[in-house]
Design a protein around this motif. Structure first.
Motif, short mmCIF file in Angstrom:
data_model
loop_
_atom_site.label_atom_id
_atom_site.label_comp_id
_atom_site.label_asym_id
_atom_site.label_seq_id
_atom_site.Cartn_x
_atom_site.Cartn_y
_atom_site.Cartn_z
N UNK A 1 1.12 -1.00 0.22
CA UNK A 1 0.35 -0.32 0.38
C UNK A 1 0.81 1.84 -0.19
N UNK A 2 1.78 1.06 1.00
CA UNK A 2 2.87 2.18 0.19
C UNK A 2 3.26 3.00 -0.35
N UNK A 3 3.85 1.48 -1.36
CA UNK A 3 4.71 1.25 -2.67
C UNK A 3 3.66 2.32 -3.12
N UNK A 4 2.28 2.14 -3.89
CA UNK A 4 1.18 2.24 -4.31
C UNK A 4 1.20 3.54 -4.33
N UNK A 5 1.35 4.70 -3.12
CA UNK A 5 1.10 5.61 -3.65
C UNK A 5 2.10 6.93 -3.22
N UNK B 1 -5.05 13.32 -5.19
CA UNK B 1 -5.89 12.42 -5.93
C UNK B 1 -6.12 10.82 -4.74
N UNK B 2 -7.79 11.63 -5.14
CA UNK B 2 -8.51 10.46 -4.12
C UNK B 2 -8.66 9.56 -4.89
N UNK B 3 -8.28 9.01 -5.92
CA UNK B 3 -8.65 8.01 -6.52
C UNK B 3 -7.28 6.91 -6.46
N UNK B 4 -6.08 7.37 -6.27
CA UNK B 4 -4.76 6.93 -5.75
C UNK B 4 -5.02 5.85 -4.10
N UNK B 5 -5.98 7.10 -3.68
CA UNK B 5 -6.17 7.05 -2.09
C UNK B 5 -6.47 5.91 -1.52
N UNK B 6 -8.05 5.75 -2.37
CA UNK B 6 -8.61 4.38 -2.56
C UNK B 6 -8.02 3.10 -2.93
N UNK B 7 -7.60 3.07 -3.93
CA UNK B 7 -6.82 2.11 -4.00
C UNK B 7 -5.61 1.54 -3.25
N UNK B 8 -4.95 3.14 -2.34
CA UNK B 8 -4.02 2.15 -1.22
C UNK B 8 -4.76 1.81 -0.60
N UNK C 1 -5.73 18.47 0.56
CA UNK C 1 -6.06 17.36 0.27
C UNK C 1 -7.90 17.74 -0.03
N UNK C 2 -8.19 16.76 -1.05
CA UNK C 2 -9.26 17.06 -0.99
C UNK C 2 -10.38 16.80 0.07
N UNK C 3 -11.38 17.33 0.83
CA UNK C 3 -11.78 16.56 1.63
C UNK C 3 -13.03 16.01 2.19
#
Lengths: 160, 296
Positions: free
Chosen positions: B232-236, B243-250, B294-296
């Motif tokens: 998960x760490x690497x993915x961000x 980037x909310x999409x990548x945060x969801x992915x993480x 951030x996008x709150x």
């Protein structure tokens, strides 16, 4: 096996033989008759046995008597003024009707003494957190908070 | 009276090691807030306790010449929270240990005990994971240093031998400098509570505070031992703070790296939900702490 410890209790130098296996709670209550220190849960959850060791509140039920060697311990008995006067914390508890059955009171008073001793101001929320190591099964927390808040404010006014 | 076979107050670390080595039935006691309760419950009855409570050399926090921080194992939680070095360099850890038990417990319990008892629910555990803490152990053959990632071997179990004394934790300069961090404890009460879940996130942003250079995600109670989520760490890496999409992915990747179980405190399903929610919240708060948007 009994071991001799030397410590200060309520400002007095005390030499005491204690069992290595006994808690400070038992040493204070049974050997020194300081029965303001209450025995509640005996596992550090209720805070009834709170005493100040070198000015810091600890649960004396999970504090070995041996550890008090060389330290200074304060119980509610030690709050009495030279002519028997009550401590301002005790007065605040009485005036705010912060005492119901009274079992949690000695511990809470000592925590309040520690809080007042910092000389800082606290919000009610901060005070809530600072007394969170005490259970009052009468659930008289509002009046207890009123008392602690009052004595903190009074002390600050006096200092200014 | 506690059911003990004996008690020894160690003068220094060497004395403690010697006393532990002399008696295989001996156990270290530091703050006492875990050990004495286990003795009271009969689990550790009949032991010889070797107390390291009064060893001053293992108390306090030091900044070493090379910029590394050394946290003495005997430092109690309250002192850790109030320590100026902790407040300046690793406030997350000070805040984390300020959630342990209640004030009296925090005046007694120590950081060394919190880690060495091996509990996955220890409030300092997730923070120590993301700080890459190095555990310093002294035994009969001298000192050895164990990365926190190799310290735990199972629930309540660590690589520390019975006759080894944990003297402290080393936090390398590169493991705290430039990072901001946030620990969130989830419990049903605000005080006197053992974490249902604990989550620590550390983040390092780029100069413009727009992108994530590095993120570290650690958990307590998300597995039998405290853990990190390296995938998960690497993915961000390099992701925009917005980037909310990548945060969801993480978060979704993190969910594949945890192994929570059901206990009387919470079900596995509920823990998974808390795991995903806290990963997001702690990350966002850590980003904001460092001045990122951030996008709150």
């Amino acid at each position: 096996m009994l071991k001799i410890i030397h410590f200060k209790v309520n400002g007095r130098d005390v030499e005491l033989a204690v069992d290595e296996r006994e808690s400070l709670l038992d040493a204070l209550r049974v050997r020194l008759d300081l029965t303001s220190v209450k025995k509640g849960c005996e596992v550090g959850e209720c805070g009834a046995c709170t005493v100040l060791v070198n000015g810091e509140a600890v649960d004396s039920c999970i504090y070995l008597a041996m550890w008090a060697d060389g330290k200074s311990v304060l119980t509610v008995e030690g709050l009495k003024g030279p002519n028997g006067e009550l401590n301002p914390v005790q007065t605040a508890f009485i005036e705010e009707a912060a005492v119901q059955c009274g079992f949690c009171t000695p511990g809470l008073i000592l925590t309040a003494v520690e809080i007042v001793g910092t000389g800082k101001d606290y919000t009610r929320e901060e005070l809530r957190k600072l007394i969170s190591g005490h259970l009052c099964r009468c659930t008289g927390y509002e009046n207890i908070l009123n008392a602690v808040e009052r004595v903190v404010k009074e002390n600050l006014q006096k200092a200014n | 009276m506690f059911d003990l076979q004996g008690f020894h107050e160690a003068k220094d670390v060497a004395d403690a090691v010697q006393a532990l080595t002399a008696n295989p039935n001996a156990e270290i006691i530091s703050g006492g807030t875990d050990v004495l309760i286990r003795v009271r419950e009969g689990k550790d009855a009949g032991k010889v306790l070797v107390s390291i409570k009064n060893i001053e050399e293992i108390k306090g926090v030091k900044l070493l010449d090379n910029g590394d921080l050394f946290i003495g194992a005997g430092t109690c939680f309250t002192h850790l929270t109030n320590d100026p070095l902790v407040q300046k360099h690793i406030p997350m850890l000070g805040e984390a240990v300020d959630t342990v038990g209640g004030p009296q417990i925090r005046n007694m319990g120590t950081i060394g005990g919190n880690i060495c008892n091996g509990a996955t629910s220890a409030d300092s555990a997730a923070g120590m994971q993301v700080l890459n803490a190095i555990v310093c152990l002294t035994g009969p053959n001298g000192e050895r240093r164990v990365p926190i990632s190799e310290f735990y071997t199972g629930p309540g179990k660590t690589v520390r031998e019975q006759n080894e004394v944990c003297t402290g934790f080393l936090i390398k300069k590169e493991d705290y400098e430039g990072f901001s961090g946030k620990y969130i404890k989830y419990g049903k009460r605000k005080a006197m509570e053992i974490a249902t879940l604990g989550c620590a996130v550390m983040v390092k942003l780029d100069k413009e505070k727009k992108h994530i250079e590095e993120v570290r995600l650690g958990y307590g109670v998300a597995a039998p031992t405290p853990i990190r989520c390296p995938k998960a760490e690497e993915s961000l890496k390099g992701a925009a703070c917005t980037d909310t999409e990548r945060m969801e992915n993480y978060v979704n990747i993190a969910l594949t790296e945890v192994r929570p179980r059901s206990s009387w405190r919470a079900s596995k399903e509920f823990r998974l939900q808390v795991i995903s929610e806290l990963a997001k919240r702690a990350l966002k708060e850590a980003i904001v702490l460092q001045g990122g948007q951030i996008n709150a």
